[in-house]
Each structure stands twice: as structure tokens, then as C-alpha cells.
Design a protein around this motif. Structure first.
Motif, PDB file in Angstrom:
ATOM      1  N   LEU A 240     -18.688  12.640 -24.521  1.00 50.09           N
ATOM      2  CA  LEU A 240     -18.250  13.252 -23.514  1.00 50.09           C
ATOM      3  C   LEU A 240     -18.412  14.556 -22.892  1.00 50.09           C
ATOM      4  O   LEU A 240     -19.107  15.314 -23.938  1.00 50.09           O
ATOM      5  N   LYS A 241     -18.953  14.054 -21.618  1.00 51.41           N
ATOM      6  CA  LYS A 241     -19.460  15.307 -20.751  1.00 51.41           C
ATOM      7  C   LYS A 241     -18.851  15.620 -19.464  1.00 51.41           C
ATOM      8  O   LYS A 241     -18.544  14.949 -19.096  1.00 51.41           O
ATOM      9  N   LEU A 242     -19.295  16.348 -19.459  1.00 44.73           N
ATOM     10  CA  LEU A 242     -18.288  18.164 -18.348  1.00 44.73           C
ATOM     11  C   LEU A 242     -19.548  17.847 -17.180  1.00 44.73           C
ATOM     12  O   LEU A 242     -20.520  18.166 -18.043  1.00 44.73           O
ATOM     13  N   VAL A 243     -19.422  17.948 -15.929  1.00 44.15           N
ATOM     14  CA  VAL A 243     -20.697  18.009 -15.187  1.00 44.15           C
ATOM     15  C   VAL A 243     -19.434  18.880 -14.051  1.00 44.15           C
ATOM     16  O   VAL A 243     -18.786  18.240 -13.585  1.00 44.15           O
ATOM     17  N   SER A 244     -20.102  19.994 -13.588  1.00 44.83           N
ATOM     18  CA  SER A 244     -19.257  21.170 -12.544  1.00 44.83           C
ATOM     19  C   SER A 244     -20.550  21.631 -11.310  1.00 44.83           C
ATOM     20  O   SER A 244     -21.804  21.657 -11.215  1.00 44.83           O
ATOM     21  N   VAL A 245     -19.686  21.350 -10.052  1.00 46.02           N
ATOM     22  CA  VAL A 245     -20.136  21.612  -8.997  1.00 46.02           C
ATOM     23  C   VAL A 245     -19.459  23.002  -9.002  1.00 46.02           C
ATOM     24  O   VAL A 245     -18.557  22.984  -8.325  1.00 46.02           O
ATOM     25  N   VAL A 246     -20.401  23.735  -8.167  1.00 41.97           N
ATOM     26  CA  VAL A 246     -20.067  24.976  -7.693  1.00 41.97           C
ATOM     27  C   VAL A 246     -20.797  25.086  -6.913  1.00 41.97           C
ATOM     28  O   VAL A 246     -21.233  25.341  -6.358  1.00 41.97           O
ATOM     29  N   GLY A 247     -19.769  26.212  -6.215  1.00 41.50           N
ATOM     30  CA  GLY A 247     -20.305  27.302  -4.714  1.00 41.50           C
ATOM     31  C   GLY A 247     -18.904  27.596  -3.794  1.00 41.50           C
ATOM     32  O   GLY A 247     -18.026  27.314  -3.932  1.00 41.50           O
ATOM     33  N   MET A 248     -19.378  27.524  -2.571  1.00 39.67           N
ATOM     34  CA  MET A 248     -18.153  28.253  -2.010  1.00 39.67           C
ATOM     35  C   MET A 248     -17.126  27.803  -0.759  1.00 39.67           C
ATOM     36  O   MET A 248     -18.130  26.255  -0.848  1.00 39.67           O
ATOM     37  N   GLY A 249     -16.165  28.100  -0.413  1.00 38.28           N
ATOM     38  CA  GLY A 249     -15.315  27.099   0.715  1.00 38.28           C
ATOM     39  C   GLY A 249     -16.210  26.304   1.776  1.00 38.28           C
ATOM     40  O   GLY A 249     -17.403  27.166   2.219  1.00 38.28           O
ATOM     41  N   GLY A 250     -15.706  25.288   1.838  1.00 40.93           N
ATOM     42  CA  GLY A 250     -16.937  24.377   3.428  1.00 40.93           C
ATOM     43  C   GLY A 250     -17.992  23.855   2.656  1.00 40.93           C
ATOM     44  O   GLY A 250     -19.105  23.236   3.642  1.00 40.93           O
ATOM     45  N   ARG A 362     -14.735  27.154  -6.607  1.00 41.71           N
ATOM     46  CA  ARG A 362     -15.808  27.931  -6.204  1.00 41.71           C
ATOM     47  C   ARG A 362     -16.140  28.850  -6.703  1.00 41.71           C
ATOM     48  O   ARG A 362     -16.884  30.417  -6.494  1.00 41.71           O
ATOM     49  N   ILE A 363     -15.461  29.072  -8.085  1.00 41.04           N
ATOM     50  CA  ILE A 363     -15.942  30.002  -9.202  1.00 41.04           C
ATOM     51  C   ILE A 363     -16.823  30.202  -9.854  1.00 41.04           C
ATOM     52  O   ILE A 363     -16.883  29.328 -10.647  1.00 41.04           O
ATOM     53  N   THR A 364     -18.397  30.793 -10.199  1.00 41.15           N
ATOM     54  CA  THR A 364     -19.205  30.437 -10.815  1.00 41.15           C
ATOM     55  C   THR A 364     -18.722  30.328 -12.268  1.00 41.15           C
ATOM     56  O   THR A 364     -19.325  29.834 -13.221  1.00 41.15           O
ATOM     57  N   ASP A 365     -18.078  31.447 -12.924  1.00 40.21           N
ATOM     58  CA  ASP A 365     -17.509  31.603 -14.288  1.00 40.21           C
ATOM     59  C   ASP A 365     -16.938  30.249 -14.808  1.00 40.21           C
ATOM     60  O   ASP A 365     -17.148  29.603 -15.810  1.00 40.21           O
TER      61      ASP A 365
END
Length: 980
Positions: A240-250, A362-365
């Protein structure tokens, strides 16, 4: 905002009740009552502020809470001003106490009446608070006890149906391009969170809303990240692998992931597919039932009826059993907390069949803490490039027909405001698409009125709502810190991060904790705001230290609007005709004419900061301004103001904690400085002040003392310091002390008493005082940054000692002066990240540069007139983490070589003022990570050779992998460069 004001005030009341119980006297029960009542309201305030846009009564109640909190703070500061000040000792001190006690009887009576009046107002507000609790519930009671009108339920059903239609099902392309088209799906009432309000419904459908808006504009710049994500999802890893996409709104996180999720290759790879919008209002059972609903609809079977009555544990087991033999892909869109991921993770089986989870946040942590396994992957969303931004803008505004030439200039100015934010670009384009293309004045009006358009007037309401979600999710102490950034002008980068942190501390925004300095906590706050994608990192130093930050233009306008609405900060410009009423924090931008008079409305002022003030009568204006009555002022920032002297009114500011006079025309500091008993931060950087009066020793709360000037390459990085009075060692709260002259052993010994120091810069050190300094350094175990300069260039820095200082936390070191050899204790600095050696004149025989290569965490090294040898060889295995290297004015140096496996991470190599008769450094091809090679003030022959390199030549091949090769010269203190 009222929540943040109340939270801030409760902390102040707690301090007052614990520290000033004797002075409070009979007022103590009333103060305690106010604290307790506001504390009981605080839990409800966040929920109330989320709903106030839809309820005028709630709006008024929140306003009253905010105003009573502000007024209470004013009374407390007035109380401290009149009764909490220290008095002189001896006979005159006792006489003074009697006089003041008589004089202040009326003041105490007046303050007593004000507190009782506030108590009565709080009682009235509390009664209304109880009624609202019954109507709306509180966070503490939990969502199950909240009540909503039936009309809200209808809106909620429609909104969630839109969400399911838009995100959660397989559908054909025509359905995707027509979001209003009905879809043949079942909708189960059991998955509806019954407690959602209209505002919260908006949060649930935000991702859908944003995605559809951006898709309508034919989003550009998505192909490469889409390809990268698909490759990570479709790799052959079996777990099982998790891919996270992070960044500010919009930024288009949901849009990108939706493109990946709908890709035919991805669909084919998995047996089960589900999309869950988590949002801020995460409810585990609702999420899991939604997941089960999607899984069963995909196999065209009804959900087993027993699911309705299952508790959380049984629901989890049910999902595990369903998925354990299936390869699945699950999208968790808009995740706001790690707790949400941890709860859902427990449900997901890992049966070695290459299932995938894609998470947007939206949250890096949240992204980094979720991706803990080596095969997990984090994709950080970046703003669009300028070229892609222009393409997207034209697609949205002109339907891909290109921008008319008469509008191009204004369109490019408008586009700059968007800073590569896709949602901002398509929103702005949607507004402009309706404008007459022959009426350039209408387009200019949009540009000039950008701030007012983003303040919630309607045209940009969608982007305002989306960006405000991140603000609304903040705890109260972080809201204050973020709102204060609204004092900075547009496009103004925060280049001195410590000035910002010091201001937060001085204003009481930082909740201090035992075992941590206020600066550490303030930095933690700043990193949390960065982590939540609210503050942008503009630049960092090589050692990872934050160099420059700021706000996105769209977010800044929203924060300015929010702050003004709450009477928190106010910006006065050259167009200002009158000061606002009851402003707490005032920023003055670019006054060139006479500013408004009449300062009585500024009695509540806590901070004043000026930008671009050009009026030569600044001293006169400031004197009048301070006479007007801002007696509660805590922060006075006049950086770079054309100020020749300090008005005497400044020294009457009892509450003043932060005074920034850097870059002004000041030449002396008067003895009156000793009256500022509460001063914690004094910045006199880049002034011509060379001496401080003995009265500075009275400022026992001083944390930061910065005086003096520093030069650049054109003057060999000279430092001009200041003469300190005897007794500087009594300022035991000092954490930063910059550019103190230590021409004598007495001052050196005094420095050893400042055991809280984190940053220390000393100059004019004599050879005979070197060992005394090392003895003092033995006691300064908290040092993070240290700069030592000799009394003259040819003076030797004797920093050897039989016992080495224990500087285990030191990350930056600068030694300016002749060295017979590198001190042995320097080689023991395991945490050292940045090292600068100036005028060291180390000889080739000592092998000095080789020994520096063993520092395990060194990432930046500058050698300026530091080496006398003709050859400089960087040996294999040396400098394992070095990223930046500067070689400046090594006059005898003829050639430089880099062996294989030396400096494997070097990214920037700068050579200035070295003749290098043998040409370019040998072995540049071994620096495989090198991105920048800069050459300045080199021989004309070498520059000519580089400018005319044949692409087939050996020299060209050695630098062909370097993305930027530039040459330049220093002209009038500025670096002029050209790229090859």
C-alpha cells in the motif's frame, strides 16, 4: 477575529491575576469574573464567527465581544501605566510614592468604574451568549447537539448531491463537461452530516467548485505533474502506497488529482475506486459510510442494511473485509489534520497487491507525517510559470483568441497580481471576460481596485471563501500573527524575519512556554503559518534558515480587508485625510505630503510602523503624533525614516517594548533611553551611532541590542561597531548582541556573563584578549551564531585555548582577522552549517582548507583573503554537504582543482577577484549538482576566453552541465552580471 482577541486578552488577564494581586485590591473579583465569562464564550466564538455572515444578530454579538475585549485590554494597560511602574529607592523614592498614591486616587477610582462598567457589559453579552448556545450549540458540546433550520437541510442535500455527482463516480466525458447534468445515482440520507451550516456546506463543496471552475478554463501546466503522479501510482511496488499532494488553496490540487484519478490507465489498474472529500469537518462514521456507499454502487449492489446500525469499529472491519482481496485506489481530498488520516488509515488493508491512496492537503505537516514509508511520495504544488499563467489567462479571458494589443499592458499588470495561482487567474479572467475590450479604462479600474474587489464584494467571493478556509482553521494566536502581516505594503518581502518575530513577541502574540525562548516559539509560529500554506517562503539561506517570506497578493488583500474590518490594523497612505477610530496597529505607507492632524483617535494604538516615509519633518511630525496620546504603544518601527533625532516623547512610552531606528540618520542616543524600563528590542542597525550611554544598562529586560554597520565586497566586508559602557554584563536577558567593540579585556569578561546569548557579534578584538574571549565563550553554551573581528586586518586572532568552548548549537561562524591556524575547537563544531573566514591569510603548508572539509554539516563556505597559497585542491571525500562556495580575493591563487567525489552536493560556486592564471578550475565536471558558476573581477584574458568558448572545446564540455554561468563586476558597490 473576536476569538483571537479574546484568547489574547484571557492570557493577559491570567498574568495580571497571578502577578498583580496586591495592586488589584478590591478589583480582583471583577477582573476574575471578566476572565471567566470571556473564557466561557471563547469556545463558542469560532463557531459564531463562521456563521456571522448569515446572521446579523450573531454579527452584532461578535462585534460586541471584540469591542469589550479591546476596551478591557485598554483598561489593563492604563492600570499598569499608572500603578505597576517601579519607583526610586531612598527618601525621594518614598516621597514619590506618597505623592503618586495621592495623585492616583482619582485614577484608581476611575479605573474601578471602568472595570465595573466592563463587567456589566460582559454580563449583558453573556446573557445573549446563553441564548445563542441554545440555538447553535458550541464546539465543546459537539456537532450532534447543534441545530439547523430545515431550509439548511435542503441546501445541504443539494450541495452534497452536487459533490457526489462531481467527484465520486465514474462518468463519461460529456457528463464531466456539464456539471449540472443529472446522473443516475442513488443518494443515501444516512451519509449526510446533519449538523452542517451554510458556511460549512461551502467548505464541503469547495474542492468541487474550484475544480470545475479551473477545468472550464482549460487548465495548463498540468501535463508534467500528472505524468509524474501517474508514474508513482502505477509503479510495481506491491505494498500500500500513499501519494500526497500539498499546496496552498487555489493551486489546483484537486484538479490535478482528478485528472490522474480519471486517467484510463489508472482506472484500468484498480478494481475499486473511491473519492472522499474529507474537509475540516471530519466525521469518521460519515466518511466510512460514504466510502461503503461508493464501493457498493461501483459493483451495482445495494449496501447491506446492517451497515446503518454499525459503530465505528464494526464499520472499519466491514471495509477491511471488502477491500482485502481487491486492488483499490482511494482519494482523500482536502485533508486538514493528521488525525483524519490516522483514523482512515486503520480501515485500509495492505495485502501486498499494490493498492494506492492519494491525499490532498494544504498543510505540509499532514503530507510529510502521512508519508512515513520510504516508497510513499510527496508532490509539492508550485505556482504556474509566467508563460503558463499567460496562456491560462488568455484562455479564460479571451476564449483562447489571444490578448488584444491595446489591453496587453494592463492585462500583464493584472496577471502579476495572481502570482501563478490558477484559481486567481481563472477568477480574474472570468471577471474580465465580461468587460468591453474597447474600454481600457474599465480594465484599468479592475487593476486599481483590486483590493476592494477581493474584500468580499462579490466578484471574487469564490476565491476569498476558499483562501479564508485556511485562515479560519487557525488557532487564535496564529490569527493575530497572520493579521499583523497586513501592515506590509503590497509586494513587500519580509527580509528581516527576526524583526517580524520580535514584533510579535513585543505585542504579546507569543504564548511563552517553560524551557523555550520567546524567539523559538515565534519561529515555530512562523513555520506553522508556512506549513499551512498561508505565508510563502521567498528565499532561504544555504543552511536552511529562512531568508525572506511574504504573502500572496490575493491572500494579502483578504487579510488586509479582514484586519481593517476588525479594527486590528489600518494602513494610512498619502491619500489618508483622517486617522481611523480606535485602531490598534497603524502602518504609514509613502506619506510625501502633510499627514492628517488630530491624534486623539490614536489612544488605543499598540504599534506604529512606517514604510517609505519621505517627509523631511519626520521628527516634528513624530513629536506631535506621540503627544496625541498613544500611551499604550508597544512597538515603534521607524526603519529607514529620515529621522535626525529621537523626540523626547518616545522616552515617555512606558509600555514600549520594541524600538527600531535602523537605517535612520541618528548619530547619538540620549541618556533618556534609560527611562524605557520595559524595552526588550532595540535596533540601531545601519546608523552612524558609535557609542551608547551608560543608562542603557538600566534596560534589564533587553533581549536584543543591534548597533553598527556592515560593509560588502567593495570595502572588504568591514564592520563598524559601537563602544559599550561598563556593566554590559548586567543585561542578562540579552539573546542578541551585534557589533560590540571589545577593545579591552574588561568588556570581554562582561560578555561572558550574558549566558542567554544566541547571536554574538564582536569587533576590535586584540590579540592579547583572544584567550580571555575563549574563556568567556566557555560559558555561552546557547550560542547559535558567532562573529569575531580583529581590531585591524593584520592583527592576529589568537583563539587557541587549552579548553575548547562547548558550542554544540553553533550553526554560523565568521572569523575576520589573521589566523596562524584554524582553531582546533572550530573543527569540533558538529552543527556548523555556515563558515566565513576573512583576512585569515592561512598558508598552504598548514593544510587548513583540507581540515575544513571534515566538518560534517557545513553547507556554506566563504574564503575572503583567507588563503595565501598558489594552489587550492578540494580533495575526494571532503565537504560532503557543501552547497555554496565563495572564493574572494585570494590574490596569490593560480589554480583550483576539484577531485572526484569532492563537494558532491555543491550547487553554487562563486569566484571573485582571483586571477587564476591557469584558467577555469580543473575538475568542474566532477561537480554534477552545480547549478551556478559566477565569476567576478577576474582577469580580462579569462573572461574573454569564457565568452568565446568553442562548443567543441574541452573547457566548454567541463561547464556544459551548469545551468547558469555568469560573469560580472562590482560597480559602485553593486554587482553587475551577464549570463552566458
Amino acid at each position: 477575529m473576536a476569538e483571537s482577541v479574546v484568547g489574547f486578552l484571557i492570557n493577559q488577564l491570567s498574568t495580571l491575576l497571578s502577578q498583580e494581586s496586591t495592586l488589584l485590591g478590591g478589583l480582583r473579583p471583577d477582573v476574575q469574573f471578566i476572565k471567566d465569562e470571556l473564557g466561557s464564550m471563547k469556545a463558542f466564538l469560532r463557531q459564531a464567527e463562521a456563521k456571522e455572515d448569515d446572521d446579523s444578530q450573531l454579527q452584532e454579538w461578535v462585534k460586541q465581544v471584540r469591542e469589550v475585549a479591546y476596551d478591557t485590554e485598554d483598561v489593563l494597560d492604563d492600570f499598569a501605566f499608572r500603578f505597576a511602574r517601579g519607583d526610586a529607592d531612598g527618601f525621594f523614592g518614598r516621597v514619590g510614592k506618597i505623592y503618586k498614591s495621592t495623585k492616583n486616587l482619582k485614577a484608581r477610582h476611575r479605573i474601578s468604574l471602568e472595570i465595573k462598567d466592563i463587567k456589566a457589559r460582559v454580563e449583558e453579552i453573556s446573557a445573549r451568549h446563553q441564548r445563542y448556545q441554545l440555538l447553535y450549540g458550541t464546539q465543546e458540546r459537539g456537532p450532534s447537539s447543534s441545530h439547523v433550520a430545515s431550509a439548511d437541510c435542503d441546501i445541504r442535500d443539494q450541495a452534497l448531491l452536487i459533490m457526489v455527482r462531481s467527484l465520486g463516480r465514474d462518468r463519461d466525458d460529456s457528463a464531466e463537461s456539464s456539471p449540472s447534468r443529472p446522473l443516475p445515482i442513488r443518494y443515501r440520507d444516512e451519509t449526510i452530516p446533519k449538523y452542517l451550516t451554510r458556511r460549512e456546506i461551502g467548505r464541503v463543496v469547495t474542492a468541487t467548485d474550484t475544480m470545475l471552475l479551473i477545468e472550464e478554463a482549460k487548465l495548463v501546466g498540468i501535463d508534467q505533474p500528472k505524468k509524474e503522479l501517474i508514474s508513482k501510482i502505477l509503479d510495481d511496488h506491491s505494498h500500500l502506497k500513499l501519494v500526497s499532494v500539498v499546496g496552498m488553496g487555489g493551486l489546483g490540487k484537486t484538479t490535478l488529482v482528478k485528472k490522474v484519478y480519471d486517467d484510463a490507465a489508472v482506472k484500468k489498474q484498480f478494481q475499486s475506486h473511491a473519492w472522499i472529500t474529507v474537509s475540516q469537518n471530519f466525521q469518521f462514521k460519515v466518511i466510512i459510510k460514504n466510502l461503503i456507499q461508493q464501493l457498493y454502487e461501483e459493483i451495482r449492489q445495494p449496501v447491506p442494511p446492517q451497515v446503518d446500525s454499525m459503530d465505528g469499529i464494526r464499520l472499519s472491519e466491514f471495509v477491511k473485509d471488502f477491500l482485502k482481496e481487491r486492488r483499490y485506489i482511494l482519494v482523500l481530498d482536502d485533508v486538514w489534520s493528521l488525525d483524519a488520516w490516522e483514523a482512515i488509515k486503520y480501515v485500509l488493508p495492505d495485502c501486498n497487491i499494490a493498492s494506492r491512496v492519494v491525499l490532498t492537503t494544504r498543510i505540509t505537516d499532514v503530507a510529510s507525517a502521512s508519508c512515513l514509508v520510504s516508497h510513499d511520495f510527496i508532490h509539492k504544488m508550485s505556482p504556474l510559470s509566467y508563460e503558463d499563467s499567460w496562456t491560462l489567462f488568455c484562455n479564460r479571458t479571451f476564449q483562447s483568441n489571444g490578448c488584444p494589443s491595446n489591453l496587453e499592458e494592463v492585462c500583464r499588470k493584472i496577471l502579476k497580481k495572481c502570482e501563478g495561482l490558477p484559481l486567481g487567474i481563472v477568477t480574474m479572467g472570468g471577471v474580465l471576460a465580461l468587460k468591453d475590450k474597447d474600454r481600457i479604462d474599465e480594465w484599468e479600474m479592475i487593476f486599481r481596485g483590486f483590493g476592494s474587489e477581493v474584500d468580499g464584494s462579490g466578484k471574487f467571493d469564490r476565491i476569498r471563501r476558499i483562501l479564508l478556509l485556511s485562515y479560519s482553521d487557525l488557532p487564535h494566536h496564529l490569527k493575530n500573527c497572520l493579521l499583523y502581516l497586513s501592515v506590509y505594503p503590497e509586494d513587500y518581502p519580509v527580509r528581516n524575519v527576526f524583526n517580524l518575530l520580535d514584533t510579535w513577541i513585543a505585542l504579546g502574540f507569543i504564548e511563552e512556554k517553560e524551557g523555550m525562548t520567546a524567539t523559538d516559539i515565534a519561529m515555530r509560529y512562523l513555520k506553522k503559518l508556512i506549513n499551512r500554506s498561508l505565508i510563502q517562503v521567498k528565499d532561504i539561506w544555504a543552511d536552511g534558515k529562512l531568508k525572506e517570506c511574504g504573502l500572496h497578493d490575493f491572500l494579502r488583500e483578504i487579510i488586509v480587508s479582514k484586519s481593517k474590518e476588525q479594527s486590528f490594523t489600518t494602513v494610512a497612505t498619502g491619500y489618508c485625510t483622517r486617522w481611523p477610530d480606535k485602531v490598534r496597529h497603524l502602518a504609514i505607507h509613502n506619506f510625501t505630503d502633510n499627514p492628517p492632524q488630530g491624534f486623539n483617535s490614536l489612544k488605543c494604538l499598540r504599534s506604529l510602523i512606517t514604510f517609505g516615509y519621505k517627509d523631511p519633518l519626520t521628527t516634528s511630525f513624530l513629536s506631535k503624533f506621540l503627544c496625541g496620546g498613544p500611551k499604550f504603544l508597544k512597538v515603534l518601527n521607524l526603519e529607514e525614516a529620515k529621522l535626525d533625532s529621537i523626540p523626547k516623547e518616545v522616552f515617555k512610552l512606558f509600555h514600549l517594548k520594541y524600538l527600531n531606528l535602523s537605517g535612520t540618520r541618528l548619530k547619538i542616543i540620549p541618556k533618556s533611553i534609560g527611562q524605557l524600563q520595559n524595552l526588550e528590542f532595540l535596533n540601531l542597525d545601519q546608523t552612524t551611532i558609535t557609542e551608547l550611554p551608560v543608562e542603557i544598562i538600566k534596560l534589564r529586560k533587553l533581549r536584543s541590542l543591534i548597533v553598527g554597520r556592515e560593509g560588502d565586497y567593495s570595502n572588504n566586508f568591514a564592520v563598524w561597531g559601537f563602544k559599550s559602557p561598563d556593566g554590559i554584563g548586567k543585561l542578562t536577558s540579552l539573546e542578541r548582541l551585534h557589533n560590540i567593540e571589545v577593545d579591552g579585556g574588561k568588556i570581554v569578561r562582561e560578555i561572558g556573563k550574558l549566558i542567554q546569548l544566541r547571536q554574538l557579534s564582536i569587533t576590535k578584538l586584540r590579540r592579547e584578549d583572544g584567550k580571555e574571549l575563549v574563556s568567556s565563550l566557555l560559558r555561552l553554551t546557547n550560542l547559535r551564531e558567532l562573529r569575531i573581528g580583529s581590531i585591524k586586518e593584520e592583527e592576529t586572532l589568537d583563539l587557541q585555548h587549552s579548553i575548547s568552548p562547548r558550542l554544540g548549537f553553533l550553526v554560523r561562524l565568521r572569523l575576520s582577522g589573521r589566523l596562524e591556524r584554524v582553531p582546533e575547537w572550530v573543527m569540533s563544531l558538529q552543527s556548523l552549517g555556515t563558515l566565513a573566514l576573512l583576512n585569515s591569510e592561512l598558508t598552504e603548508d598548514e593544510n587548513a582548507i583540507d581540515c575544513l572539509g571534515h566538518l560534517p554539516n557545513l553547507v556554506a563556505l566563504m574564503l575572503s583573503r583567507a588563503y595565501e597559497g598558489e594552489t587550492l585542491c578540494f580533495k575526494a571525500g571532503g565537504f560532503p554537504k557543501l552547497k555554496e562556495l565563495g572564493i574572494v580575493q585570494l590574490k596569490r591563487l593560480k589554480w583550483v582543482s576539484v577531485e572526484e567525489e569532492s563537494m558532491p552536493n555543491l550547487q553554487q560556486f562563486v569566484i571573485v577577484g582571483c586571477k587564476l592564471m591557469e584558467g577555469l578550475p580543473l575538475g568542474l565536471q566532477n561537480l554534477t549538482e552545480l547549478k551556478v558558476l559566477a565569476l567576478a573581477d577576474m582577469s580580462d584574458e579569462l573572461i574573454h576566453e569564457i565568452q568565446n568558448l568553442d562548443k567543441q572545446s574541452e573547457d566548454y564540455q567541463t561547464i556544459s552541465h551548469i545551468s547558469q554561468v555568469c560573469i560580472g563586476h562590482w560597480i559602485n558597490g553593486e554587482w553587475k552580471e551577464e549570463f552566458l
